[in-house]
Design an enzyme around this catalytic site. Structure first.
Site, mmCIF file in Angstrom:
data_model
loop_
_atom_site.group_PDB
_atom_site.id
_atom_site.type_symbol
_atom_site.label_atom_id
_atom_site.label_comp_id
_atom_site.label_asym_id
_atom_site.label_seq_id
_atom_site.Cartn_x
_atom_site.Cartn_y
_atom_site.Cartn_z
ATOM 1 N N HIS A 264 16.215 -14.445 60.375
ATOM 2 C CA HIS A 264 16.163 -14.181 61.878
ATOM 3 C C HIS A 264 14.699 -13.726 61.895
ATOM 4 O O HIS A 264 13.850 -13.638 60.998
ATOM 5 C CB HIS A 264 17.045 -12.804 62.346
ATOM 6 C CG HIS A 264 16.725 -11.534 61.174
ATOM 7 N ND1 HIS A 264 15.765 -10.882 61.499
ATOM 8 C CD2 HIS A 264 17.371 -11.036 60.102
ATOM 9 C CE1 HIS A 264 15.628 -9.738 60.824
ATOM 10 N NE2 HIS A 264 16.841 -9.925 59.723
ATOM 11 N N CYS A 280 18.452 -9.369 54.331
ATOM 12 C CA CYS A 280 18.095 -10.375 55.159
ATOM 13 C C CYS A 280 16.742 -10.972 54.969
ATOM 14 O O CYS A 280 15.620 -10.314 54.617
ATOM 15 C CB CYS A 280 18.215 -10.058 56.652
ATOM 16 S SG CYS A 280 19.913 -9.428 57.072
#
Length: 304
Positions: A264, A280
């Site tokens: 992301h 992440c």
């Protein structure tokens, strides 16, 4: 001899007297002169008439009208206080009796009583003049404490983590994503032995991982719901945050299989090249938008 001279003088005087008695002729043009002929004097013609020039009066511009300036009204001061009139001191009636026993006898025992003297009272002090009010004084607003704190300087991004095309000599097919955690770099394999390289931020110590997954979902400006494990560690985090520039997931997100991990964007670009996440893979917003357009659902993701 005298007898001859005196008669001769008398005779000459008598001869000249008739000539002196005649009136004198005065010529307006010439004075009488025994040496000038008596011819008639020539006449003069009429004097020429000269036309007087006509002068035009100059036209002056009208004088500007003076406008009386309007001044601001003078402030009204409080009226002067009215002071009490000063007491008038009256002198007691003076007696010519000298006082004492003699005055007592002549006044029938009515002695003059002493008059009470008035007590002097100083005048009241003048009042303090009140200055005209110009509005209440408003102190300068104090900025919030958060604004007064100096923000720390953000480190500049290392050029090594900017998007660039590099050579690739591996065995993965074009379109594969390779995440090199130790290098903090992400590769998208291209044709002809090339790859696009992006800088990334990875999980902090204890939150790194490795494996093979696929891109199973893609979102633009995704919402963020922190997982339960993260809320246990950070109970101060919100339970839900709508997508937008302030969202920590950034402009795009690509979900990896059934895991909680995503590739992301980030609203903290200075963290690229560091270990700060909970597992992440974060990228700059510009880079994640570029990768998002090149990647399809089902793309292979290799994390090493």
């Amino acid at each position: 001899m005298q007898r001859l001279v005196v008669p001769a003088l008398l005779a000459s005087v008598a001869a000249t007297c008739p000539a002196l008695a005649q009136p004198m002729q005065i010529n307006p043009y010439y004075s009488a002169s025994p040496y000038q002929a008596s011819a008639a004097q020539p006449g003069y013609g009429a004097q020429p008439q000269y036309a007087q020039p006509q002068y035009a009066q100059p036209q002056y511009a009208p004088q500007p009208q003076y406008v009386q300036p309007q001044y601001a009204p003078q402030p009204q001061y409080a009226p002067q206080p009215q002071y009490a009139p000063q007491p008038v001191y009256q002198q007691p009636e003076q007696s010519n009796l000298g006082g004492g026993f003699i005055e007592f006898v002549f006044t029938g025992g009515r002695m003059r009583q002493p008059q009470p003297q008035p007590v002097y009272q100083p005048p009241a002090p003048p009042p303090v003049m009140q200055q005209p009010a110009y509005g209440p004084y408003a102190p300068a607003p104090v900025p919030p404490r958060s604004m007064m704190q100096v923000q720390p300087a953000r480190p500049a991004l290392d050029p090594r983590f900017l998007k660039q095309t590099v050579a690739y000599k591996g065995d993965e097919k074009p379109g594969t994503i390779i995440i090199n955690t130790p290098e903090r770099l992400l590769y998208l394999v291209q044709d002809d032995g090339k790859a696009l390289r992006y800088g990334i931020g990875v999980g902090r110590p204890g939150f790194t991982w490795a494996g093979v997954h696929q891109v199973t979902a893609k979102r633009e400006w995704p919402d963020w719901r922190p997982p339960d494990e993260m809320l246990k560690r950070r109970p101060d985090l919100p339970r839900f945050m709508e997508g937008g520039p302030d969202n920590p997931l950034g402009a795009r997100a690509m979900y990896l299989g059934s895991t909680l991990y995503r590739i992301h964007g980030s609203n903290e670009p200075w963290t690229i090249g560091t270990q700060v996440s909970s597992g992440c893979i974060r990228m700059r917003n510009d880079d994640v938008v570029d990768l998002y357009e090149r990647v399809k659902i089902g793309t292979k993701v290799l994390v090493i």
